[in-house]
Design a protein around this motif. Sequence first.
Motif, PDB file in Angstrom:
ATOM      1  N   VAL A 128       0.696  -1.082   0.221  1.00 41.15           N
ATOM      2  CA  VAL A 128      -0.042  -0.048  -0.047  1.00 41.15           C
ATOM      3  C   VAL A 128       1.006   1.275  -0.006  1.00 41.15           C
ATOM      4  O   VAL A 128       0.567   2.040  -0.880  1.00 41.15           O
ATOM      5  CB  VAL A 128      -0.955   0.053   1.177  1.00 41.15           C
ATOM      6  N   GLU A 129       1.893   1.389   0.903  1.00 44.51           N
ATOM      7  CA  GLU A 129       2.730   2.279   0.859  1.00 44.51           C
ATOM      8  C   GLU A 129       3.523   2.689  -0.335  1.00 44.51           C
ATOM      9  O   GLU A 129       3.644   3.733  -0.729  1.00 44.51           O
ATOM     10  CB  GLU A 129       3.778   2.243   2.181  1.00 44.51           C
ATOM     11  N   CYS A 130       3.915   1.843  -1.023  1.00 41.67           N
ATOM     12  CA  CYS A 130       4.493   1.707  -2.421  1.00 41.67           C
ATOM     13  C   CYS A 130       3.665   2.435  -3.502  1.00 41.67           C
ATOM     14  O   CYS A 130       3.940   3.368  -4.190  1.00 41.67           O
ATOM     15  CB  CYS A 130       5.178   0.410  -2.880  1.00 41.67           C
ATOM     16  N   THR A 131       2.333   1.805  -3.529  1.00 35.05           N
ATOM     17  CA  THR A 131       1.457   2.312  -4.342  1.00 35.05           C
ATOM     18  C   THR A 131       1.028   3.941  -4.059  1.00 35.05           C
ATOM     19  O   THR A 131       1.023   4.722  -5.000  1.00 35.05           O
ATOM     20  CB  THR A 131       0.065   1.508  -4.267  1.00 35.05           C
ATOM     21  N   VAL A 132       0.926   4.409  -2.639  1.00 36.78           N
ATOM     22  CA  VAL A 132       0.609   5.704  -2.518  1.00 36.78           C
ATOM     23  C   VAL A 132       1.708   6.522  -2.853  1.00 36.78           C
ATOM     24  O   VAL A 132       1.569   7.760  -3.210  1.00 36.78           O
ATOM     25  CB  VAL A 132       0.076   5.722  -0.833  1.00 36.78           C
ATOM     26  N   TYR A 133       3.068   5.913  -2.437  1.00 34.51           N
ATOM     27  CA  TYR A 133       4.124   6.872  -2.963  1.00 34.51           C
ATOM     28  C   TYR A 133       4.064   7.289  -4.443  1.00 34.51           C
ATOM     29  O   TYR A 133       4.280   8.441  -4.793  1.00 34.51           O
ATOM     30  CB  TYR A 133       5.396   6.169  -2.557  1.00 34.51           C
ATOM     31  N   MET A 134       3.922   6.134  -5.152  1.00 34.10           N
ATOM     32  CA  MET A 134       3.671   6.551  -6.656  1.00 34.10           C
ATOM     33  C   MET A 134       2.805   7.469  -6.983  1.00 34.10           C
ATOM     34  O   MET A 134       2.961   8.444  -7.878  1.00 34.10           O
ATOM     35  CB  MET A 134       3.546   5.102  -7.616  1.00 34.10           C
ATOM     36  N   THR A 135       1.678   7.161  -6.654  1.00 37.08           N
ATOM     37  CA  THR A 135       0.510   8.241  -6.593  1.00 37.08           C
ATOM     38  C   THR A 135       0.832   9.615  -6.370  1.00 37.08           C
ATOM     39  O   THR A 135       0.579  10.728  -6.919  1.00 37.08           O
ATOM     40  CB  THR A 135      -0.685   7.761  -6.222  1.00 37.08           C
ATOM     41  N   ASN A 136       1.378   9.708  -5.119  1.00 41.55           N
ATOM     42  CA  ASN A 136       1.597  11.139  -4.615  1.00 41.55           C
ATOM     43  C   ASN A 136       2.883  11.769  -5.204  1.00 41.55           C
ATOM     44  O   ASN A 136       2.740  12.773  -5.736  1.00 41.55           O
ATOM     45  CB  ASN A 136       2.249  10.858  -2.984  1.00 41.55           C
ATOM     46  N   GLU A 137       3.734  10.952  -5.913  1.00 48.10           N
ATOM     47  CA  GLU A 137       4.933  11.519  -6.681  1.00 48.10           C
ATOM     48  C   GLU A 137       4.383  11.868  -7.848  1.00 48.10           C
ATOM     49  O   GLU A 137       4.971  12.930  -8.513  1.00 48.10           O
ATOM     50  CB  GLU A 137       6.024  10.610  -6.774  1.00 48.10           C
ATOM     51  N   ALA A 138       3.124  11.460  -8.535  1.00 49.17           N
ATOM     52  CA  ALA A 138       2.760  11.793  -9.940  1.00 49.17           C
ATOM     53  C   ALA A 138       2.288  13.289  -9.597  1.00 49.17           C
ATOM     54  O   ALA A 138       1.929  13.871 -10.814  1.00 49.17           O
ATOM     55  CB  ALA A 138       1.993  10.817 -10.290  1.00 49.17           C
TER      56      ALA A 138
END
Length: 238
Positions: A128-138
């Motif tokens: 989940v944290e990896c997915t949220v990281y990708m979304t936030n960075e975008a």
Amino acid sequence: MATWRRPIEISYPKVWHRFQVRNPSTGTVETYCVQDLPPHRLDDAIEHMCRYFLCDEPICASLNLAQDPVGVEEITAIWRSIARQQCIVVCFEEGRDEIVGLNMLTVISKEDSPLDVQFQSAAVKTFVECTVYMTNEAKLFERYQHANRFLSAWGLSVHPRYRGRGIATEILKARIAICRAFGLQLSATVFSHPGSQVPASKVGFRDVFAVKFTDLARKGFRLAVDVEWNKLMVLEIV
């Protein structure tokens, strides 16, 4: 917490896309449809995701999530939560009820509160944290200021028996009709494997934020996957 709700004027469950493919074993042309997941098939859909997606998706596979009972329970809770939005889609061969593939769709809104769940499973926490990281960075809401919400997903999977027929591409095509019906101008998803990245590109998704898994590992995400790139890809609906 997701704030978006399906418009009541849109019938449910609804067929979004029909297509035909040739069965490579028999040579016959078969007809399929991509439709809303019927409520009574939610348990079947979750069973499919636990059996195939958790073993095939690179991050989940590297974390052995399928062998983590607590993790399976927690990721299942996420899927059951997004099911309340009534936009998960499933693919069937017409005339049969076996799940060919499915996409755990969800609508993310700008006003949604951040996901604030204390996961007991280290595997689910990392996923989940990896997915949220990708979304936030975008920085999607900054990049696409005309869009207050977008169609996303927590998993795309095709039954192994039906792979190699372009099913994933056809499931992703359904997002165009869905977005138009729901008044969404954007679909954005983290695709972690070429098996989903290539079909997404065929449909019109473009890379917005891509990072190598080796770089994610250096950032503290304890991942050891056999593919190179993790990608946040976006489809603009015109």
